[in-house]
Design a protein around this motif. Sequence first.
Motif, PDB file in Angstrom:
ATOM      1  N   ARG A  26       0.811  -1.227   0.000  1.00  0.00           N
ATOM      2  CA  ARG A  26       0.000   0.000   0.000  1.00  0.00           C
ATOM      3  C   ARG A  26       0.840   1.271   0.000  1.00  0.00           C
ATOM      4  N   ASN A  27       2.003   1.236   0.642  1.00  0.00           N
ATOM      5  CA  ASN A  27       2.842   2.432   0.739  1.00  0.00           C
ATOM      6  C   ASN A  27       3.904   2.401  -0.355  1.00  0.00           C
ATOM      7  N   ILE A  28       4.005   3.497  -1.084  1.00  0.00           N
ATOM      8  CA  ILE A  28       5.036   3.603  -2.120  1.00  0.00           C
ATOM      9  C   ILE A  28       5.854   4.866  -1.869  1.00  0.00           C
ATOM     10  N   LEU A  29       7.165   4.735  -1.897  1.00  0.00           N
ATOM     11  CA  LEU A  29       8.040   5.898  -1.749  1.00  0.00           C
ATOM     12  C   LEU A  29       8.725   6.183  -3.089  1.00  0.00           C
ATOM     13  N   CYS A  30       8.558   7.416  -3.545  1.00  0.00           N
ATOM     14  CA  CYS A  30       9.040   7.799  -4.888  1.00  0.00           C
ATOM     15  C   CYS A  30      10.401   8.503  -4.801  1.00  0.00           C
ATOM     16  N   LEU A  31      11.363   8.006  -5.541  1.00  0.00           N
ATOM     17  CA  LEU A  31      12.704   8.618  -5.522  1.00  0.00           C
ATOM     18  C   LEU A  31      13.299   8.714  -6.926  1.00  0.00           C
ATOM     19  N   SER A  32      14.268   9.597  -7.084  1.00  0.00           N
ATOM     20  CA  SER A  32      15.007   9.673  -8.352  1.00  0.00           C
ATOM     21  C   SER A  32      15.922   8.464  -8.480  1.00  0.00           C
ATOM     22  N   GLY A  33      16.586   8.112  -7.397  1.00  0.00           N
ATOM     23  CA  GLY A  33      17.558   7.010  -7.423  1.00  0.00           C
ATOM     24  C   GLY A  33      18.955   7.532  -7.668  1.00  0.00           C
ATOM     25  N   ASP A  34      19.927   6.872  -7.041  1.00  0.00           N
ATOM     26  CA  ASP A  34      21.325   7.240  -7.267  1.00  0.00           C
ATOM     27  C   ASP A  34      21.680   6.951  -8.723  1.00  0.00           C
ATOM     28  N   HIS A  35      22.475   7.801  -9.296  1.00  0.00           N
ATOM     29  CA  HIS A  35      22.829   7.636 -10.710  1.00  0.00           C
ATOM     30  C   HIS A  35      23.539   6.301 -10.932  1.00  0.00           C
ATOM     31  N   GLN A  36      23.271   5.697 -12.061  1.00  0.00           N
ATOM     32  CA  GLN A  36      23.820   4.359 -12.357  1.00  0.00           C
ATOM     33  C   GLN A  36      25.357   4.327 -12.360  1.00  0.00           C
ATOM     34  N   ARG A  37      25.975   5.478 -12.527  1.00  0.00           N
ATOM     35  CA  ARG A  37      27.443   5.484 -12.543  1.00  0.00           C
ATOM     36  C   ARG A  37      28.060   5.101 -11.207  1.00  0.00           C
ATOM     37  N   PHE A  38      27.257   5.180 -10.117  1.00  0.00           N
ATOM     38  CA  PHE A  38      27.764   4.800  -8.788  1.00  0.00           C
ATOM     39  C   PHE A  38      27.859   3.304  -8.588  1.00  0.00           C
ATOM     40  N   GLY A  39      27.022   2.589  -9.310  1.00  0.00           N
ATOM     41  CA  GLY A  39      26.734   1.215  -8.918  1.00  0.00           C
ATOM     42  C   GLY A  39      27.670   0.178  -9.477  1.00  0.00           C
ATOM     43  N   ASN A  40      27.179  -1.071  -9.506  1.00  0.00           N
ATOM     44  CA  ASN A  40      28.025  -2.156 -10.002  1.00  0.00           C
ATOM     45  C   ASN A  40      27.757  -2.467 -11.482  1.00  0.00           C
ATOM     46  N   HIS A  41      26.942  -1.653 -12.112  1.00  0.00           N
ATOM     47  CA  HIS A  41      26.767  -1.742 -13.567  1.00  0.00           C
ATOM     48  C   HIS A  41      26.859  -0.337 -14.168  1.00  0.00           C
ATOM     49  N   PRO A  42      28.021   0.299 -14.012  1.00  0.00           N
ATOM     50  CA  PRO A  42      28.123   1.718 -14.414  1.00  0.00           C
ATOM     51  C   PRO A  42      27.976   1.956 -15.914  1.00  0.00           C
ATOM     52  N   THR A  43      28.034   0.900 -16.720  1.00  0.00           N
ATOM     53  CA  THR A  43      27.917   1.107 -18.169  1.00  0.00           C
ATOM     54  C   THR A  43      26.474   0.962 -18.654  1.00  0.00           C
ATOM     55  N   THR A  44      25.537   0.800 -17.723  1.00  0.00           N
ATOM     56  CA  THR A  44      24.141   0.631 -18.150  1.00  0.00           C
ATOM     57  C   THR A  44      23.531   1.959 -18.604  1.00  0.00           C
ATOM     58  N   LYS A  45      22.354   1.845 -19.162  1.00  0.00           N
ATOM     59  CA  LYS A  45      21.612   3.014 -19.648  1.00  0.00           C
ATOM     60  C   LYS A  45      20.559   3.370 -18.598  1.00  0.00           C
ATOM     61  N   GLY A  46      20.593   4.575 -18.074  1.00  0.00           N
ATOM     62  CA  GLY A  46      19.559   4.985 -17.130  1.00  0.00           C
ATOM     63  C   GLY A  46      18.276   5.274 -17.891  1.00  0.00           C
ATOM     64  N   VAL A  47      17.135   5.113 -17.228  1.00  0.00           N
ATOM     65  CA  VAL A  47      15.867   5.319 -17.932  1.00  0.00           C
ATOM     66  C   VAL A  47      15.399   6.773 -17.787  1.00  0.00           C
ATOM     67  N   TYR A  48      15.102   7.184 -16.552  1.00  0.00           N
ATOM     68  CA  TYR A  48      14.678   8.562 -16.296  1.00  0.00           C
ATOM     69  C   TYR A  48      13.641   9.059 -17.307  1.00  0.00           C
ATOM     70  N   ASP A  49      12.629   8.251 -17.509  1.00  0.00           N
ATOM     71  CA  ASP A  49      11.516   8.637 -18.386  1.00  0.00           C
ATOM     72  C   ASP A  49      10.693   9.719 -17.693  1.00  0.00           C
ATOM     73  N   ILE A  50      10.404   9.492 -16.412  1.00  0.00           N
ATOM     74  CA  ILE A  50       9.697  10.501 -15.624  1.00  0.00           C
ATOM     75  C   ILE A  50      10.556  10.822 -14.406  1.00  0.00           C
ATOM     76  N   ASP A  51      10.295  11.946 -13.742  1.00  0.00           N
ATOM     77  CA  ASP A  51      11.073  12.249 -12.538  1.00  0.00           C
ATOM     78  C   ASP A  51      10.249  11.926 -11.295  1.00  0.00           C
ATOM     79  N   SER A  52      10.868  12.094 -10.137  1.00  0.00           N
ATOM     80  CA  SER A  52      10.217  11.617  -8.910  1.00  0.00           C
ATOM     81  C   SER A  52       8.927  12.400  -8.616  1.00  0.00           C
ATOM     82  N   ILE A  53       8.888  13.665  -8.986  1.00  0.00           N
ATOM     83  CA  ILE A  53       7.681  14.467  -8.748  1.00  0.00           C
ATOM     84  C   ILE A  53       6.567  14.003  -9.693  1.00  0.00           C
ATOM     85  N   GLN A  54       6.934  13.727 -10.918  1.00  0.00           N
ATOM     86  CA  GLN A  54       5.953  13.203 -11.876  1.00  0.00           C
ATOM     87  C   GLN A  54       5.492  11.802 -11.456  1.00  0.00           C
TER      88      GLN A  54
END
Lengths: 305, 226
Positions: A102-130
Amino acid sequence: MKSGSNLEKVLESGHFAVTAEVGPPKGASAKVVQRKGELLKTYCDAMNVTDNQTAIVRMSSCSGCILLREIGIDPVMQIVVRDRNRIAIQSDILGAVALGIRNILCLSGDHQRFGNHPTTKGVYDIDSIQLVQTLKKMRDEKKFICGEDISGEVPLYIGAVETPFADPIEYRVKRLAKKVKAGADFIQTQAVFDVAKFIKWMEIVRDEGLDKQVHILAGVIPIKSVGMARYMKDNVSGISVPDEIVTRMEEAKVAKDEGVKIALEIIEQLKEMNSIHGIHIMAVAWEDIVPVIVERAGLLPRPVL
Amino acid sequence: MIVGEQKPFEEIWEMIKSFRKVLVFGCNTCVAICHAGGGKEAEILASLIRMKAIQEGIGMEVKHAAIERHCEPEFFDPMMEDIKTNDVVLSTACGVGVNFLAERIGDIPVFPGINTQFFGAVPKAGIFVELCAGCGNCILHLTGGICPIARCAKSLMNGPCGGTNKGKCEISQDVDCGWYLIVERMKKLGALEKLYEIQPLRNWSTATYGGPRRVVLEHIKDIEGQ
């Protein structure tokens, strides 16, 4: 009631809420999530499951939430907009609701360059406010983004986050106002260490009348070591760690005990702020300290509603 | 302008080493300005390839040439017959040029000598920065002339995320936070309140996500047709 979740009941009935965070495993073991859940179950009102935090692949938030729900915990499913487009997000929401989340928390998320798959493609179709707007539309209008009807109800309690001390400071409260306007029911803040600065920020929030429109839960991170204090002070954006806290950690005989003491002092001050309706404890890799903190902060027993 | 960078030499060599007649073909417009693929760079690259071929004991004929633009046929049409005498063309034009030549050259392969990167500006000699993402749906009037699609690492539409740090982006201390710049610029313009409104979801179909794009100007097309 918008969703009937335990978190909603606790907040709407005026209790000081306590939520905690569960980092899901880098593996498929249900036991890891269940063990953390059992440990914290009676010490908080709801538990957040992070969504591939710091862009490191882990068990999905939705699955973690279902595991928690099976043992009687009200889960908060985190969704970052980094990994999913609007089709996947709306589909996942329907599935999550069907499974009792029932509870959903909306976030932008840390950029993919931080993680363990830094060569991936981020989506960012909508932002956290949207994303907040999207959930509200799904719940209140029973419509998808495209305007088509959703069959049946989509009961949701919508959360968002805010980092009070990130740049540009003068715009932060306005951005919070956008999240509230978009439809956030509750807000979790980044960890508070500089309470004096946080009180000043909350004054601006109150001047905007936002504390009357949304439940604000202040973030609390118990500090485990002086290294952690220094790291957060120097490297984590939006976290303001006063020198005094670093010094106290340096001079402490038992650093962990001092960290707990600091957390308790911060919680004590947060409890006195009328516009703060709860705390969200993020004990990263130190989950077993949460019961100690909640108990010593005088926040037990948790309300049964 | 279009900004590119020359590929590592070893990668180029792997592409072309089995060919005997090689044309290194530069473009004297955008990629010449960023010192990646103009006539001068094509000439230097051709020399390097010649030396490598000698070192490896491979008999390879390497020529170089350059034209003003690889993106319009009239510039290379006059030399198309010469181009076709080679076994392979190593183009140092941007990707547009490589595609365009490949469509017209017949059965001769065209390989890329550079990695085409972005639409950028040259704030100082030797520095090239990305300022536009070519998304096909411009909103710069709402953001003080600073593009959140190109200059925010997450292409956020409603203000900075929590990762902004002293005006820098969370991905690197070398990258400015686009939204920090937008807020500062809007303050200067006395228009900060424009950023209080929620910007709706983007229509990404005008960007490359909607499939390959084309623009047709009917009036010009008709005149040319006549």
